[in-house]
Design a protein around this motif. Structure first.
Motif, short mmCIF file in Angstrom:
data_model
loop_
_atom_site.label_atom_id
_atom_site.label_comp_id
_atom_site.label_asym_id
_atom_site.label_seq_id
_atom_site.Cartn_x
_atom_site.Cartn_y
_atom_site.Cartn_z
N TYR A 237 0.80 -1.22 0.00
CA TYR A 237 0.00 0.00 0.00
C TYR A 237 0.84 1.28 0.00
CZ TYR A 237 -3.84 -3.21 0.89
OH TYR A 237 -4.74 -4.23 0.79
N ASP A 238 1.95 1.30 0.70
CA ASP A 238 2.76 2.52 0.73
C ASP A 238 3.22 2.91 -0.69
OD1 ASP A 238 2.46 2.68 3.42
OD2 ASP A 238 4.47 1.95 3.95
N SER A 239 3.72 1.92 -1.41
CA SER A 239 4.16 2.18 -2.78
C SER A 239 2.99 2.53 -3.69
CB SER A 239 4.91 0.96 -3.34
OG SER A 239 6.10 0.74 -2.62
N ALA A 240 1.85 1.87 -3.45
CA ALA A 240 0.65 2.15 -4.24
C ALA A 240 0.25 3.61 -4.08
CB ALA A 240 -0.49 1.23 -3.83
N PHE A 241 0.26 4.11 -2.84
CA PHE A 241 -0.09 5.52 -2.59
C PHE A 241 0.93 6.45 -3.22
CE2 PHE A 241 -2.35 3.93 1.42
CZ PHE A 241 -3.59 3.93 0.78
N TYR A 242 2.21 6.05 -3.17
CA TYR A 242 3.27 6.88 -3.74
C TYR A 242 3.06 7.07 -5.25
CZ TYR A 242 7.83 8.11 -5.66
OH TYR A 242 8.85 8.72 -6.36
N TYR A 243 2.81 5.98 -5.97
CA TYR A 243 2.64 6.08 -7.42
C TYR A 243 1.30 6.71 -7.79
CZ TYR A 243 6.98 3.66 -8.22
OH TYR A 243 8.32 3.34 -8.25
N ASN A 244 0.31 6.56 -6.93
CA ASN A 244 -0.95 7.27 -7.19
C ASN A 244 -0.74 8.77 -7.08
OD1 ASN A 244 -3.96 7.06 -7.58
ND2 ASN A 244 -3.90 8.25 -5.69
N ASP A 245 0.07 9.20 -6.10
CA ASP A 245 0.40 10.62 -5.99
C ASP A 245 1.15 11.12 -7.23
OD1 ASP A 245 -0.79 10.86 -3.54
OD2 ASP A 245 1.06 10.65 -2.38
N ARG A 246 2.07 10.28 -7.73
CA ARG A 246 2.80 10.66 -8.96
C ARG A 246 1.83 10.78 -10.13
NH1 ARG A 246 8.37 10.00 -8.70
NH2 ARG A 246 8.28 11.33 -10.55
N PHE A 247 0.87 9.87 -10.19
CA PHE A 247 -0.15 9.92 -11.25
C PHE A 247 -0.96 11.22 -11.15
CE2 PHE A 247 -4.74 9.17 -12.00
CZ PHE A 247 -4.71 9.09 -13.40
#
Length: 248
Positions: A237-247
């Motif tokens: 989840y941490d990485s998922a949130f990180y890449y969603n923020d980049r998106f």
């Protein structure tokens, strides 16, 4: 004089697009084409196709569709004249075929956006046949990805995945790394739909690596979104949130 102003406007649009000034590019391109049509100039399919692609990028789908139709009509007219010419120029004929591929692809993408998948498939099939005929590896790959997208959205992930994998190999062989990334990203989506999260994660990360070699902002945006979705499915989840923020 108006024809000259039209060309000055159109070439200014191309410069503006290369500089990242999309708003100015749209204004200059539409102004140039309007002047061409006003003076009765036979607008080349290359011009209509370029404008259609530009309008599609800014999500002006209705105008993009109209210019894609004009591009195909212009292409058909010139092709007929070329076919009647006994001493036709083979290089010019190949260039015309190239723009036929691009115009068909643009019309298909507009049908795709409207969820008219049968029509999208029809024009993509036409584009693929011509791209293969003129041995244009880059456009063969691009069109295959778009056919795969149609199959993916019509609940055929297995068939779509096969096309994405082939398009990926074609793009790599042509050193079109941004197109290879686009194919890898869609392969990740297809794999995720099939429940193969680990391989989907590998594909999505590979897409980001390839885009570090040849940047492409729209493809990067989509890759961030896909990678975030795959990571959520993998419960990272941490990485998922990180890449969603980049998106975002």
């Amino acid at each position: 004089q108006e024809l000259m102003i039209g060309w000055a406007s159109f070439y200014s649009a191309r410069i503006m697009r290369n500089l990242g000034e999309t708003g100015w590019a749209v204004m200059y391109a539409k102004s140039g084409v309007d002047l061409f049509e006003k003076v009765g100039y036979d607008v080349e399919p290359t011009v209509y196709t370029w404008l259609s692609e530009l309008l599609y990028d800014i999500r002006e789908y209705k105008e993009s569709f109209a210019n894609a139709r004009k591009a195909l009509a212009s292409w058909a007219k010139i092709k007929k004249e070329e076919d009647e010419n006994k001493n036709k120029d083979k290089d010019k004929d190949k260039l015309l075929m190239h723009y036929h591929v691009r115009a068909c692809n643009m019309r298909a993408l507009n049908h795709f956006t409207l969820r008219q998948f049968d029509s999208a498939h029809f024009f993509l099939d036409s584009a693929l046949q011509v791209a293969r005929h003129i041995q244009d590896t880059a456009w063969t790959s691009k069109v295959m990805v778009n056919i795969g997208r149609v199959l993916y959205h019509t609940s055929q992930p297995d068939s779509a995945l096969g096309l994405f994998e082939r398009a990926y190999k074609y793009s790599l062989s042509a050193r079109q790394y941004d197109n290879a990334a686009h194919a890898a990203e869609w392969a990740a989506k297809a794999l995720l739909a099939k429940g193969n999260t680990s391989t989907a994660l590998s594909k999505a990360r590979n897409a980001l690596y390839l885009l570090s070699l040849v940047p492409n902002r729209p493809f990067l945006r989509d890759s961030y979104s896909t990678l975030s979705a795959v990571l959520r499915q993998a419960k990272i989840y941490d990485s998922a949130f990180y890449y969603n923020d980049r998106f975002m």
